[in-house]
Write a protein that holds these residues in place. Structure first.
Motif, PDB file in Angstrom:
ATOM      1  N   THR A  37      30.929  43.011  44.454  1.00  0.00           N
ATOM      2  CA  THR A  37      29.653  42.876  45.000  1.00  0.00           C
ATOM      3  C   THR A  37      28.678  41.692  44.208  1.00  0.00           C
ATOM      4  N   ASP A  38      27.382  41.165  44.370  1.00  0.00           N
ATOM      5  CA  ASP A  38      26.743  40.688  43.741  1.00  0.00           C
ATOM      6  C   ASP A  38      25.965  41.538  42.851  1.00  0.00           C
ATOM      7  N   GLN A  39      25.945  42.661  43.161  1.00  0.00           N
ATOM      8  CA  GLN A  39      25.064  43.645  41.678  1.00  0.00           C
ATOM      9  C   GLN A  39      26.561  43.785  40.813  1.00  0.00           C
ATOM     10  N   ASP A  40      27.458  44.074  41.240  1.00  0.00           N
ATOM     11  CA  ASP A  40      28.220  43.617  39.869  1.00  0.00           C
ATOM     12  C   ASP A  40      28.676  42.875  38.673  1.00  0.00           C
ATOM     13  N   VAL A  41      28.164  41.518  39.235  1.00  0.00           N
ATOM     14  CA  VAL A  41      27.497  40.125  39.137  1.00  0.00           C
ATOM     15  C   VAL A  41      26.211  40.332  37.858  1.00  0.00           C
ATOM     16  N   ILE A  42      25.462  40.424  38.731  1.00  0.00           N
ATOM     17  CA  ILE A  42      24.052  40.457  38.656  1.00  0.00           C
ATOM     18  C   ILE A  42      24.011  41.558  37.128  1.00  0.00           C
ATOM     19  N   SER A  43      24.302  42.348  37.430  1.00  0.00           N
ATOM     20  CA  SER A  43      24.886  43.721  36.009  1.00  0.00           C
ATOM     21  C   SER A  43      25.092  43.277  34.542  1.00  0.00           C
ATOM     22  N   VAL A  44      26.635  41.828  35.028  1.00  0.00           N
ATOM     23  CA  VAL A  44      27.462  41.836  33.509  1.00  0.00           C
ATOM     24  C   VAL A  44      26.150  40.752  33.221  1.00  0.00           C
ATOM     25  N   LEU A  45      25.382  40.151  34.887  1.00  0.00           N
ATOM     26  CA  LEU A  45      24.021  38.798  33.263  1.00  0.00           C
ATOM     27  C   LEU A  45      23.619  39.608  32.854  1.00  0.00           C
ATOM     28  N   GLN A  46      22.645  41.008  33.646  1.00  0.00           N
ATOM     29  CA  GLN A  46      21.523  41.169  32.469  1.00  0.00           C
ATOM     30  C   GLN A  46      22.514  42.135  31.452  1.00  0.00           C
ATOM     31  N   SER A  47      22.960  42.250  31.564  1.00  0.00           N
ATOM     32  CA  SER A  47      24.098  43.003  30.084  1.00  0.00           C
ATOM     33  C   SER A  47      24.676  41.954  28.928  1.00  0.00           C
ATOM     34  N   CYS A  48      25.156  41.576  29.155  1.00  0.00           N
ATOM     35  CA  CYS A  48      25.466  40.835  28.643  1.00  0.00           C
ATOM     36  C   CYS A  48      25.002  38.566  28.136  1.00  0.00           C
ATOM     37  N   ARG A  49      24.004  39.227  27.553  1.00  0.00           N
ATOM     38  CA  ARG A  49      23.645  38.066  27.234  1.00  0.00           C
ATOM     39  C   ARG A  49      24.071  36.844  26.887  1.00  0.00           C
ATOM     40  N   LYS A  50      24.964  36.941  26.165  1.00  0.00           N
ATOM     41  CA  LYS A  50      25.136  36.184  25.509  1.00  0.00           C
ATOM     42  C   LYS A  50      26.021  34.899  26.824  1.00  0.00           C
ATOM     43  N   LEU A  51      26.233  35.505  27.544  1.00  0.00           N
ATOM     44  CA  LEU A  51      27.656  34.782  28.819  1.00  0.00           C
ATOM     45  C   LEU A  51      27.003  34.050  28.416  1.00  0.00           C
ATOM     46  N   ARG A  52      28.470  32.791  27.935  1.00  0.00           N
ATOM     47  CA  ARG A  52      28.385  31.097  28.836  1.00  0.00           C
ATOM     48  C   ARG A  52      28.819  30.544  29.565  1.00  0.00           C
ATOM     49  N   ARG A  53      30.091  31.024  29.884  1.00  0.00           N
ATOM     50  CA  ARG A  53      30.875  30.902  30.912  1.00  0.00           C
ATOM     51  C   ARG A  53      31.462  31.845  32.430  1.00  0.00           C
ATOM     52  N   LEU A  54      30.840  31.729  33.405  1.00  0.00           N
ATOM     53  CA  LEU A  54      30.733  32.494  34.361  1.00  0.00           C
ATOM     54  C   LEU A  54      31.637  31.848  35.982  1.00  0.00           C
ATOM     55  N   HIS A  55      32.952  32.457  35.955  1.00  0.00           N
ATOM     56  CA  HIS A  55      34.118  31.619  36.623  1.00  0.00           C
ATOM     57  C   HIS A  55      34.292  32.733  37.703  1.00  0.00           C
ATOM     58  N   SER A  68      23.671  36.123  43.446  1.00  0.00           N
ATOM     59  CA  SER A  68      24.094  35.989  42.233  1.00  0.00           C
ATOM     60  C   SER A  68      23.569  34.926  41.267  1.00  0.00           C
ATOM     61  N   LEU A  69      24.212  33.885  41.732  1.00  0.00           N
ATOM     62  CA  LEU A  69      23.134  31.954  41.772  1.00  0.00           C
ATOM     63  C   LEU A  69      21.841  32.144  41.071  1.00  0.00           C
ATOM     64  N   GLU A  70      20.971  33.494  41.786  1.00  0.00           N
ATOM     65  CA  GLU A  70      19.870  33.339  41.338  1.00  0.00           C
ATOM     66  C   GLU A  70      18.788  34.105  39.929  1.00  0.00           C
ATOM     67  N   ASP A  71      20.537  35.169  40.158  1.00  0.00           N
ATOM     68  CA  ASP A  71      20.378  35.793  39.217  1.00  0.00           C
ATOM     69  C   ASP A  71      20.948  35.303  37.989  1.00  0.00           C
ATOM     70  N   ALA A  72      21.901  34.133  38.053  1.00  0.00           N
ATOM     71  CA  ALA A  72      22.491  33.467  36.896  1.00  0.00           C
ATOM     72  C   ALA A  72      21.066  32.005  36.172  1.00  0.00           C
ATOM     73  N   VAL A  73      20.532  31.952  37.503  1.00  0.00           N
ATOM     74  CA  VAL A  73      19.185  31.088  36.910  1.00  0.00           C
ATOM     75  C   VAL A  73      17.896  32.260  35.828  1.00  0.00           C
ATOM     76  N   ALA A  74      17.845  33.020  36.632  1.00  0.00           N
ATOM     77  CA  ALA A  74      16.876  33.990  36.147  1.00  0.00           C
ATOM     78  C   ALA A  74      17.238  34.747  34.453  1.00  0.00           C
ATOM     79  N   HIS A  75      18.732  35.457  34.429  1.00  0.00           N
ATOM     80  CA  HIS A  75      18.813  35.795  33.416  1.00  0.00           C
ATOM     81  C   HIS A  75      20.545  35.674  32.537  1.00  0.00           C
ATOM     82  N   GLY A  76      20.978  34.568  33.195  1.00  0.00           N
ATOM     83  CA  GLY A  76      21.812  33.948  32.429  1.00  0.00           C
ATOM     84  C   GLY A  76      21.217  32.811  31.212  1.00  0.00           C
ATOM     85  N   ASP A  77      20.121  32.959  30.628  1.00  0.00           N
ATOM     86  CA  ASP A  77      19.652  32.250  28.927  1.00  0.00           C
ATOM     87  C   ASP A  77      20.538  31.432  28.694  1.00  0.00           C
ATOM     88  N   SER A  78      22.307  32.088  28.283  1.00  0.00           N
ATOM     89  CA  SER A  78      22.837  31.539  27.582  1.00  0.00           C
ATOM     90  C   SER A  78      24.418  30.890  28.306  1.00  0.00           C
TER      91      SER A  78
END
Length: 228
Positions: A129-147, A158-168
């Motif tokens: 679910t979106d929550q699974d992806v959001i949790s990864v984005l918030q916990s793994c802040r160095k993530l560069r590639r999400l497929h 999930s896209l909204e959270d990628a914008v908000a928390h996917g700094d890398s």
């Protein structure tokens, strides 16, 4: 010269050429090889081809994990898992109940133990679910590639959270994710133009709908037929 006479670094190099099962089998022979197996430095890359593999004890999660792939290419995904829940038969629901939480539970462990993850690929994971992806984005802040591919429960959240928390984040792929919309994709392009975004077929697929959402359409069609 015996294998156990090699130093730890040499053994790590040797283990790196083995698959997960071979590493585990070798680790059961003595304490020294067990220590090599448990060394997080050995586990920088993990690939799984079905959810059942996620529950085995032939791998180690740790801070050295950089590349993670869970790909399930199975007819069961299309014929059972990808069907909307309210349309599933009792038999189909029973099949899903045996594995539907495995990937989500595994990702929870990844969030807690793998903060340095760089690449994540999830394909055919019909129950995440979106929550699974959001949790990864918030916990793994160095993530560069999400497929994400053929993950039918993933939405614009999930896209909204990628914008908000996917700094890398440098690359986001949401191929064949039927609940992704053009509006969600456009928001990413506008707010994070530096992200390389791919969405093959996603926004062109028919999204999920609840039973009650279909009632007005049915009534409308009935009225058309009545007055035609």
């Amino acid at each position: 010269m015996q294998l156990t006479q090699l130093n730890h670094e040499c053994l790590l190099q040797l283990f790196s050429f083995l698959d997960k099962d071979s590493r585990r089998s070798l680790s059961l022979t003595c304490q020294k090889l067990r220590e090599v197996f448990l060394d997080p430095c050995l586990w920088t890359l993990l690939h799984f081809s079905s959810p059942c593999q996620l529950t085995r004890d032939n791998f180690v999660l740790g801070p050295c994990l950089r590349y993670l792939t869970v790909c399930w290419y199975s007819s069961r995904v299309l014929q059972v898992c990808n069907i909307e829940d309210w349309l599933k038969s009792s038999f189909q629901k029973d099949i899903c109940s045996k594995h539907e939480s495995r990937v989500s539970t595994f990702l929870t462990h990844v969030c807690r133990m793998c903060p340095n993850l760089l690449w994540l690929t999830l394909s055919g994971c019909g129950h995440i679910t979106d929550q699974d992806v959001i949790s990864v984005l918030q916990s793994c802040r160095k993530l560069r590639r999400l497929h994400l591919e053929n993950c039918v429960r993933i939405t614009d959240c999930s896209l909204e959270d990628a914008v908000a928390h996917g700094d890398s984040l440098e690359e986001v792929t949401v191929d064949f994710c039927r609940n992704i919309t053009q509006a969600g994709l456009q928001a990413v392009r506008e707010m994070r133009p530096g992200i390389q975004l791919s969405a093959e077929r996603s926004a062109d697929m028919i999204p999920d709908s609840k039973p009650e959402e279909r009632v007005p359409l049915r009534r409308t069609l009935q009225k058309v037929l009545q007055f035609s």
